[in-house]
Design an enzyme around this catalytic site. Structure first.
Site, PDB file in Angstrom:
ATOM      1  N   GLY A  82       0.791  -1.226   0.000  1.00 58.59           N
ATOM      2  CA  GLY A  82       0.000   0.000   0.000  1.00 58.59           C
ATOM      3  C   GLY A  82       0.823   1.274   0.000  1.00 58.59           C
ATOM      4  O   GLY A  82       0.428   2.275  -0.591  1.00 58.59           O
ATOM      5  N   GLU A 137       3.827   4.359   5.835  1.00 58.14           N
ATOM      6  CA  GLU A 137       2.633   3.523   5.684  1.00 58.14           C
ATOM      7  C   GLU A 137       1.558   4.320   4.945  1.00 58.14           C
ATOM      8  O   GLU A 137       1.511   5.551   5.032  1.00 58.14           O
ATOM      9  CB  GLU A 137       2.184   3.091   7.102  1.00 58.14           C
ATOM     10  CG  GLU A 137       0.904   2.317   7.220  1.00 58.14           C
ATOM     11  CD  GLU A 137       0.860   0.988   6.472  1.00 58.14           C
ATOM     12  OE1 GLU A 137       1.229   0.956   5.307  1.00 58.14           O
ATOM     13  OE2 GLU A 137       0.388   0.009   7.084  1.00 58.14           O
ATOM     14  N   ASP A 141      -5.287   2.796  10.300  1.00 59.69           N
ATOM     15  CA  ASP A 141      -6.710   2.468  10.381  1.00 59.69           C
ATOM     16  C   ASP A 141      -6.992   1.933  11.788  1.00 59.69           C
ATOM     17  O   ASP A 141      -7.085   2.711  12.731  1.00 59.69           O
ATOM     18  CB  ASP A 141      -6.997   1.464   9.260  1.00 59.69           C
ATOM     19  CG  ASP A 141      -8.449   1.133   9.058  1.00 59.69           C
ATOM     20  OD1 ASP A 141      -9.277   2.047   9.020  1.00 59.69           O
ATOM     21  OD2 ASP A 141      -8.760  -0.066   8.906  1.00 59.69           O
ATOM     22  N   LYS A 171      -7.241   7.381   9.751  1.00 58.26           N
ATOM     23  CA  LYS A 171      -8.688   7.212   9.930  1.00 58.26           C
ATOM     24  C   LYS A 171      -8.943   6.955  11.420  1.00 58.26           C
ATOM     25  O   LYS A 171      -9.152   5.810  11.836  1.00 58.26           O
ATOM     26  CB  LYS A 171      -9.107   5.980   9.133  1.00 58.26           C
ATOM     27  CG  LYS A 171     -10.358   6.124   8.307  1.00 58.26           C
ATOM     28  CD  LYS A 171     -10.737   4.771   7.744  1.00 58.26           C
ATOM     29  CE  LYS A 171     -10.411   4.607   6.303  1.00 58.26           C
ATOM     30  NZ  LYS A 171     -10.818   3.279   5.788  1.00 58.26           N
ATOM     31  N   PHE A 192     -14.141   3.541   2.914  1.00 61.31           N
ATOM     32  CA  PHE A 192     -13.142   2.675   2.299  1.00 61.31           C
ATOM     33  C   PHE A 192     -12.530   3.374   1.098  1.00 61.31           C
ATOM     34  O   PHE A 192     -13.217   3.719   0.139  1.00 61.31           O
ATOM     35  CB  PHE A 192     -13.736   1.331   1.882  1.00 61.31           C
ATOM     36  CG  PHE A 192     -12.662   0.382   1.436  1.00 61.31           C
ATOM     37  CD1 PHE A 192     -11.858  -0.250   2.369  1.00 61.31           C
ATOM     38  CD2 PHE A 192     -12.429   0.161   0.090  1.00 61.31           C
ATOM     39  CE1 PHE A 192     -10.830  -1.089   1.961  1.00 61.31           C
ATOM     40  CE2 PHE A 192     -11.404  -0.682  -0.325  1.00 61.31           C
ATOM     41  CZ  PHE A 192     -10.613  -1.309   0.615  1.00 61.31           C
ATOM     42  N   ASP A 199      -5.606  -0.293  -2.417  1.00 63.68           N
ATOM     43  CA  ASP A 199      -6.285  -1.159  -3.381  1.00 63.68           C
ATOM     44  C   ASP A 199      -7.651  -1.622  -2.906  1.00 63.68           C
ATOM     45  O   ASP A 199      -7.993  -1.536  -1.728  1.00 63.68           O
ATOM     46  CB  ASP A 199      -5.432  -2.405  -3.648  1.00 63.68           C
ATOM     47  CG  ASP A 199      -5.506  -3.406  -2.498  1.00 63.68           C
ATOM     48  OD1 ASP A 199      -5.293  -2.986  -1.328  1.00 63.68           O
ATOM     49  OD2 ASP A 199      -5.791  -4.583  -2.750  1.00 63.68           O
ATOM     50  N   ARG A 205      -4.613   0.730  -7.303  1.00 64.64           N
ATOM     51  CA  ARG A 205      -3.424   1.320  -6.656  1.00 64.64           C
ATOM     52  C   ARG A 205      -2.830   2.435  -7.501  1.00 64.64           C
ATOM     53  O   ARG A 205      -2.194   3.336  -6.984  1.00 64.64           O
ATOM     54  CB  ARG A 205      -2.344   0.248  -6.441  1.00 64.64           C
ATOM     55  CG  ARG A 205      -2.718  -0.810  -5.415  1.00 64.64           C
ATOM     56  CD  ARG A 205      -1.476  -1.621  -5.051  1.00 64.64           C
ATOM     57  NE  ARG A 205      -1.790  -2.895  -4.434  1.00 64.64           N
ATOM     58  CZ  ARG A 205      -2.018  -3.087  -3.149  1.00 64.64           C
ATOM     59  NH1 ARG A 205      -2.020  -2.077  -2.326  1.00 64.64           N
ATOM     60  NH2 ARG A 205      -2.273  -4.294  -2.676  1.00 64.64           N
TER      61      ARG A 205
HETATM   62  P1  5GP Z   1      -4.528  -1.155  10.300  1.00 66.64           P
HETATM   63  O1  5GP Z   1      -3.637  -2.284  10.672  1.00 66.64           O
HETATM   64  O2  5GP Z   1      -4.165   0.178  10.868  1.00 66.64           O
HETATM   65  O3  5GP Z   1      -5.980  -1.501  10.511  1.00 66.64           O
HETATM   66  O4  5GP Z   1      -4.525  -1.043   8.750  1.00 66.64           O
HETATM   67  C1  5GP Z   1      -3.535  -0.732   8.011  1.00 66.64           C
HETATM   68  C2  5GP Z   1      -3.707  -1.342   6.651  1.00 66.64           C
HETATM   69  O5  5GP Z   1      -5.068  -1.638   6.317  1.00 66.64           O
HETATM   70  C3  5GP Z   1      -3.288  -0.330   5.652  1.00 66.64           C
HETATM   71  O6  5GP Z   1      -1.918  -0.409   5.439  1.00 66.64           O
HETATM   72  C4  5GP Z   1      -4.083  -0.697   4.435  1.00 66.64           C
HETATM   73  O7  5GP Z   1      -3.375  -1.674   3.718  1.00 66.64           O
HETATM   74  C5  5GP Z   1      -5.343  -1.287   4.981  1.00 66.64           C
HETATM   75  N1  5GP Z   1      -6.452  -0.303   4.966  1.00 66.64           N
HETATM   76  C6  5GP Z   1      -6.970   0.366   6.002  1.00 66.64           C
HETATM   77  N2  5GP Z   1      -7.949   1.212   5.620  1.00 66.64           N
HETATM   78  C7  5GP Z   1      -8.031   1.084   4.279  1.00 66.64           C
HETATM   79  C8  5GP Z   1      -8.835   1.709   3.285  1.00 66.64           C
HETATM   80  O8  5GP Z   1      -9.697   2.573   3.500  1.00 66.64           O
HETATM   81  N3  5GP Z   1      -8.625   1.297   2.007  1.00 66.64           N
HETATM   82  C9  5GP Z   1      -7.696   0.356   1.674  1.00 66.64           C
HETATM   83  N4  5GP Z   1      -7.573   0.055   0.401  1.00 66.64           N
HETATM   84  N5  5GP Z   1      -6.912  -0.253   2.584  1.00 66.64           N
HETATM   85  C10 5GP Z   1      -7.086   0.121   3.877  1.00 66.64           C
HETATM   86 MG    MG Z   2      -0.668  -0.820   4.237  1.00 70.32          MG
END
Ligand code: 5GP
Ligand code: MG
Length: 218
Positions: A82, A137, A141, A171, A192, A199, A205
């Site tokens: 990502g 990163e 999220d 987020k 999302f 992606d 992407r």
């Molecule tokens: P976390 O571990 O903080 O939940 O998430 C991180 C990863 O989740 C990010 O690096 C990304 O790959 C994926 N992710 C989180 N939110 C989104 C989103 O809105 N869209 C996409 N495509 N990937 C997300």
């Molecule tokens: Mg990521």
């Protein structure tokens, strides 16, 4: 080269053939962005334009340049896939010596729902003892990925010097474990997102903007 907004119109751009001189090679300033036609309920709506992101990345790079003044080199650790685009955009604006390293981690499955688990290996990394490291990163999220990665790096390299994180998007509404990035591009709503490295099922992407993909859920 300007990418146009996602469009369903296909416009073939002929590739220059070998042996063709640069002057006579077909050239187009606009390459139609082609992607599979989203289902009617999966519409793309741009949230952050390419230009806005480029301006913000420049500002973030300025902050990072002011933070890591003595790093020689700074280890820039991009989280694949990502953060590939953000990492590439960012390192071009950093003015200290940089060593680029990549880790492939994922907390998402093939869709748009978080698994809560983080998969990936750090075994290929060089020794980071005594080094300044910037994790790059795409989006913060739930917080699981960066909590896991920073914890694992500190466990492995207790002698690491500075460890900081840069995220293009944050987020905060989705956080399940407390985590704050040191450098944040944009705070975004709980939608999302795709584009700029992000992606949906492996696609989108290469969209230069960040867009919301309507019709998907977390
Ligand atoms: P976390 O571990 O903080 O939940 O998430 C991180 C990863 O989740 C990010 O690096 C990304 O790959 C994926 N992710 C989180 N939110 C989104 C989103 O809105 N869209 C996409 N495509 N990937 C997300
Ligand atoms: Mg990521």
């Amino acid at each position: 080269m300007n990418f146009s907004r996602p469009t369903l119109a296909s416009r073939a751009v002929p590739a220059p053939s070998f042996g063709q001189s640069a002057a006579s090679a077909p050239h187009s300033d606009t390459v139609a962005f082609q992607h599979p036609q989203p289902a009617a309920e999966n519409r793309l709506e741009v949230r952050l334009s390419d230009e806005r992101i480029n301006n913000r990345v420049r500002e973030l790079a300025g902050e990072i340049n002011r933070t890591f003044t003595d790093s020689d080199p700074l280890v820039v650790l991009g989280v694949m896939k990502g953060a590939l685009v953000f990492t590439s955009d960012l390192i071009k604006q950093l003015n200290m010596p940089c060593q680029l390293e990549l880790v492939t981690l994922s907390s998402y499955g093939n869709g748009d729902t978080s698994s809560g688990r983080v998969n990936g290996s750090l075994d290929h990394l060089p020794d980071l003892s005594g080094r300044d490291v910037l994790i790059v990163e795409d989006i913060l999220d739930t917080g699981h990925t960066l909590t896991h990665l920073t914890g694992a790096l500190k466990d492995r390299y207790p002698e690491m010097n500075q460890l900081k994180t840069a995220v293009l998007l944050d987020k905060p509404e989705r956080r399940e474990t407390p985590f704050e990035a040191d450098f944040t591009g944009f705070t975004v709503a709980n939608e999302f997102l795709v584009g700029r490295g992000l992606d949906y099922q492996g696609l989108y992407r290469n969209l230069p903007d960040v867009a919301v993909l309507k019709g998907t859920t977390h």
